[in-house]
Design a protein around this motif. Sequence first.
Motif, PDB file in Angstrom:
ATOM      1  N   ASP A 114       5.138  -5.382 -19.831  1.00 45.32           N
ATOM      2  CA  ASP A 114       3.719  -5.054 -19.652  1.00 45.32           C
ATOM      3  C   ASP A 114       3.471  -4.485 -18.260  1.00 45.32           C
ATOM      4  O   ASP A 114       2.614  -3.632 -18.075  1.00 45.32           O
ATOM      5  CB  ASP A 114       2.845  -6.295 -19.824  1.00 45.32           C
ATOM      6  N   TYR A 115       4.175  -5.022 -17.274  1.00 47.06           N
ATOM      7  CA  TYR A 115       4.041  -4.547 -15.900  1.00 47.06           C
ATOM      8  C   TYR A 115       5.320  -4.798 -15.136  1.00 47.06           C
ATOM      9  O   TYR A 115       6.162  -5.593 -15.549  1.00 47.06           O
ATOM     10  CB  TYR A 115       2.863  -5.220 -15.176  1.00 47.06           C
ATOM     11  N   VAL A 116       5.464  -4.058 -14.047  1.00 46.40           N
ATOM     12  CA  VAL A 116       6.500  -4.307 -13.050  1.00 46.40           C
ATOM     13  C   VAL A 116       5.805  -4.344 -11.698  1.00 46.40           C
ATOM     14  O   VAL A 116       4.736  -3.762 -11.522  1.00 46.40           O
ATOM     15  CB  VAL A 116       7.623  -3.237 -13.053  1.00 46.40           C
ATOM     16  N   ARG A 117       6.386  -5.043 -10.764  1.00 48.64           N
ATOM     17  CA  ARG A 117       5.873  -5.032  -9.392  1.00 48.64           C
ATOM     18  C   ARG A 117       6.556  -3.872  -8.680  1.00 48.64           C
ATOM     19  O   ARG A 117       7.722  -3.596  -8.922  1.00 48.64           O
ATOM     20  CB  ARG A 117       6.203  -6.340  -8.688  1.00 48.64           C
ATOM     21  N   GLN A 118       5.815  -3.199  -7.807  1.00 50.91           N
ATOM     22  CA  GLN A 118       6.417  -2.130  -7.021  1.00 50.91           C
ATOM     23  C   GLN A 118       6.161  -2.383  -5.549  1.00 50.91           C
ATOM     24  O   GLN A 118       5.121  -2.897  -5.168  1.00 50.91           O
ATOM     25  CB  GLN A 118       5.918  -0.754  -7.441  1.00 50.91           C
TER      26      GLN A 118
ATOM     27  N   LEU B  50       0.845  -1.181   0.000  1.00 49.43           N
ATOM     28  CA  LEU B  50       0.000   0.000   0.000  1.00 49.43           C
ATOM     29  C   LEU B  50       0.886   1.237   0.000  1.00 49.43           C
ATOM     30  O   LEU B  50       1.525   1.557   0.992  1.00 49.43           O
ATOM     31  CB  LEU B  50      -0.913  -0.004   1.225  1.00 49.43           C
ATOM     32  N   ILE B  51       0.899   1.916  -1.114  1.00 46.77           N
ATOM     33  CA  ILE B  51       1.762   3.077  -1.283  1.00 46.77           C
ATOM     34  C   ILE B  51       0.891   4.302  -1.463  1.00 46.77           C
ATOM     35  O   ILE B  51       0.011   4.331  -2.320  1.00 46.77           O
ATOM     36  CB  ILE B  51       2.693   2.897  -2.496  1.00 46.77           C
ATOM     37  N   SER B  52       1.148   5.328  -0.661  1.00 45.67           N
ATOM     38  CA  SER B  52       0.391   6.578  -0.786  1.00 45.67           C
ATOM     39  C   SER B  52       1.250   7.623  -1.478  1.00 45.67           C
ATOM     40  O   SER B  52       2.479   7.511  -1.536  1.00 45.67           O
ATOM     41  CB  SER B  52      -0.031   7.071   0.597  1.00 45.67           C
ATOM     42  N   GLU B  53       0.585   8.648  -1.986  1.00 49.12           N
ATOM     43  CA  GLU B  53       1.316   9.756  -2.604  1.00 49.12           C
ATOM     44  C   GLU B  53       2.272  10.400  -1.594  1.00 49.12           C
ATOM     45  O   GLU B  53       3.349  10.862  -1.951  1.00 49.12           O
ATOM     46  CB  GLU B  53       0.341  10.795  -3.172  1.00 49.12           C
ATOM     47  N   ASN B  54       1.881  10.421  -0.338  1.00 48.47           N
ATOM     48  CA  ASN B  54       2.737  10.995   0.698  1.00 48.47           C
ATOM     49  C   ASN B  54       4.054  10.220   0.831  1.00 48.47           C
ATOM     50  O   ASN B  54       5.096  10.798   1.114  1.00 48.47           O
ATOM     51  CB  ASN B  54       1.994  11.030   2.040  1.00 48.47           C
ATOM     52  N   ASP B  55       3.999   8.900   0.624  1.00 50.63           N
ATOM     53  CA  ASP B  55       5.202   8.071   0.684  1.00 50.63           C
ATOM     54  C   ASP B  55       6.204   8.431  -0.405  1.00 50.63           C
ATOM     55  O   ASP B  55       7.385   8.147  -0.276  1.00 50.63           O
ATOM     56  CB  ASP B  55       4.852   6.585   0.532  1.00 50.63           C
ATOM     57  N   LEU B  56       5.731   9.041  -1.473  1.00 52.06           N
ATOM     58  CA  LEU B  56       6.555   9.295  -2.651  1.00 52.06           C
ATOM     59  C   LEU B  56       7.003  10.746  -2.787  1.00 52.06           C
ATOM     60  O   LEU B  56       7.725  11.076  -3.718  1.00 52.06           O
ATOM     61  CB  LEU B  56       5.786   8.884  -3.913  1.00 52.06           C
ATOM     62  N   LYS B  57       6.607  11.595  -1.883  1.00 53.31           N
ATOM     63  CA  LYS B  57       6.803  13.041  -2.080  1.00 53.31           C
ATOM     64  C   LYS B  57       8.267  13.470  -2.146  1.00 53.31           C
ATOM     65  O   LYS B  57       8.566  14.531  -2.675  1.00 53.31           O
ATOM     66  CB  LYS B  57       6.065  13.831  -1.002  1.00 53.31           C
ATOM     67  N   HIS B  58       9.191  12.646  -1.681  1.00 54.15           N
ATOM     68  CA  HIS B  58      10.611  13.014  -1.697  1.00 54.15           C
ATOM     69  C   HIS B  58      11.372  12.416  -2.881  1.00 54.15           C
ATOM     70  O   HIS B  58      12.578  12.625  -3.013  1.00 54.15           O
ATOM     71  CB  HIS B  58      11.287  12.595  -0.388  1.00 54.15           C
ATOM     72  N   GLU B  59      10.671  11.686  -3.756  1.00 53.30           N
ATOM     73  CA  GLU B  59      11.358  11.083  -4.897  1.00 53.30           C
ATOM     74  C   GLU B  59      11.861  12.145  -5.871  1.00 53.30           C
ATOM     75  O   GLU B  59      11.160  13.100  -6.191  1.00 53.30           O
ATOM     76  CB  GLU B  59      10.427  10.123  -5.645  1.00 53.30           C
TER      77      GLU B  59
ATOM     78  N   SER C  54      -3.707 -11.504 -16.643  1.00 50.02           N
ATOM     79  CA  SER C  54      -3.929 -10.690 -15.442  1.00 50.02           C
ATOM     80  C   SER C  54      -2.576 -10.192 -14.953  1.00 50.02           C
ATOM     81  O   SER C  54      -1.567 -10.379 -15.624  1.00 50.02           O
ATOM     82  CB  SER C  54      -4.605 -11.534 -14.346  1.00 50.02           C
ATOM     83  N   ALA C  55      -2.577  -9.571 -13.785  1.00 51.85           N
ATOM     84  CA  ALA C  55      -1.328  -9.081 -13.190  1.00 51.85           C
ATOM     85  C   ALA C  55      -1.436  -9.203 -11.673  1.00 51.85           C
ATOM     86  O   ALA C  55      -2.530  -9.140 -11.118  1.00 51.85           O
ATOM     87  CB  ALA C  55      -1.084  -7.628 -13.584  1.00 51.85           C
ATOM     88  N   PRO C  56      -0.305  -9.377 -10.994  1.00 53.47           N
ATOM     89  CA  PRO C  56      -0.345  -9.451  -9.530  1.00 53.47           C
ATOM     90  C   PRO C  56      -0.811  -8.133  -8.915  1.00 53.47           C
ATOM     91  O   PRO C  56      -0.772  -7.080  -9.557  1.00 53.47           O
ATOM     92  CB  PRO C  56       1.097  -9.764  -9.140  1.00 53.47           C
ATOM     93  N   ALA C  57      -1.248  -8.193  -7.658  1.00 56.84           N
ATOM     94  CA  ALA C  57      -1.818  -7.018  -6.981  1.00 56.84           C
ATOM     95  C   ALA C  57      -0.862  -5.830  -6.969  1.00 56.84           C
ATOM     96  O   ALA C  57      -1.294  -4.688  -7.108  1.00 56.84           O
ATOM     97  CB  ALA C  57      -2.224  -7.384  -5.559  1.00 56.84           C
ATOM     98  N   GLU C  58       0.428  -6.051  -6.794  1.00 60.30           N
ATOM     99  CA  GLU C  58       1.385  -4.944  -6.685  1.00 60.30           C
ATOM    100  C   GLU C  58       1.961  -4.511  -8.037  1.00 60.30           C
ATOM    101  O   GLU C  58       2.867  -3.695  -8.099  1.00 60.30           O
ATOM    102  CB  GLU C  58       2.527  -5.305  -5.725  1.00 60.30           C
ATOM    103  N   ALA C  59       1.407  -5.054  -9.121  1.00 61.68           N
ATOM    104  CA  ALA C  59       1.923  -4.733 -10.453  1.00 61.68           C
ATOM    105  C   ALA C  59       1.272  -3.480 -11.018  1.00 61.68           C
ATOM    106  O   ALA C  59       0.095  -3.218 -10.801  1.00 61.68           O
ATOM    107  CB  ALA C  59       1.676  -5.906 -11.394  1.00 61.68           C
ATOM    108  N   ILE C  60       2.081  -2.721 -11.755  1.00 60.67           N
ATOM    109  CA  ILE C  60       1.587  -1.524 -12.434  1.00 60.67           C
ATOM    110  C   ILE C  60       2.290  -1.412 -13.790  1.00 60.67           C
ATOM    111  O   ILE C  60       3.355  -1.981 -14.011  1.00 60.67           O
ATOM    112  CB  ILE C  60       1.793  -0.237 -11.594  1.00 60.67           C
ATOM    113  N   ASP C  61       1.671  -0.670 -14.674  1.00 60.02           N
ATOM    114  CA  ASP C  61       2.235  -0.433 -16.003  1.00 60.02           C
ATOM    115  C   ASP C  61       3.412   0.535 -15.848  1.00 60.02           C
ATOM    116  O   ASP C  61       3.232   1.659 -15.371  1.00 60.02           O
ATOM    117  CB  ASP C  61       1.152   0.164 -16.898  1.00 60.02           C
ATOM    118  N   PRO C  62       4.621   0.148 -16.235  1.00 57.22           N
ATOM    119  CA  PRO C  62       5.771   1.045 -16.047  1.00 57.22           C
ATOM    120  C   PRO C  62       5.668   2.335 -16.851  1.00 57.22           C
ATOM    121  O   PRO C  62       6.298   3.335 -16.496  1.00 57.22           O
ATOM    122  CB  PRO C  62       6.976   0.207 -16.488  1.00 57.22           C
ATOM    123  N   GLN C  63       4.827   2.325 -17.899  1.00 58.62           N
ATOM    124  CA  GLN C  63       4.655   3.546 -18.697  1.00 58.62           C
ATOM    125  C   GLN C  63       3.897   4.626 -17.921  1.00 58.62           C
ATOM    126  O   GLN C  63       3.872   5.779 -18.341  1.00 58.62           O
ATOM    127  CB  GLN C  63       3.926   3.217 -19.999  1.00 58.62           C
TER     128      GLN C  63
END
Length: 133
Positions: free
Chosen positions: A26-30, A4-13, A92-101
Amino acid sequence: MSSLISENDLKHETELVWLEDVSRLDYVRQSLDRLPTRSGRPAYHRDGRMVGYAVIGTDAKSSRASGTFRRRVFWLLPHDRDSEPDGLYAGSAPAEAIDPQTLEPTVKGRKTERSEGGPPSSAMRELGISLPL
């Protein structure tokens, strides 16, 4: 690690570093991992392979308890679609997978028709993009 990743977790990237050409995936796991540094290639302790990671800025604070930083890591397992196109995740794709694009620094990314193994969207068809990429 947290799925579970929130936008707040990413604000320092500040940057996403790719170790492979993700335009071919097609996807990567994050996941959001606790790492000892803000930058540099982290150690990898899963099956499969790491395909990328996030770098965070000097304004990111470490955990008081552990001294670690929360950074995203992108990875694939041996049974993912890139290695086994007709396997478990063919349609299909695993729950933590997202399109890298759909990924950028500070952006969570999302699943798309392509990442889910489905038919290409109308936008993909209009651009002349066909599956698999």
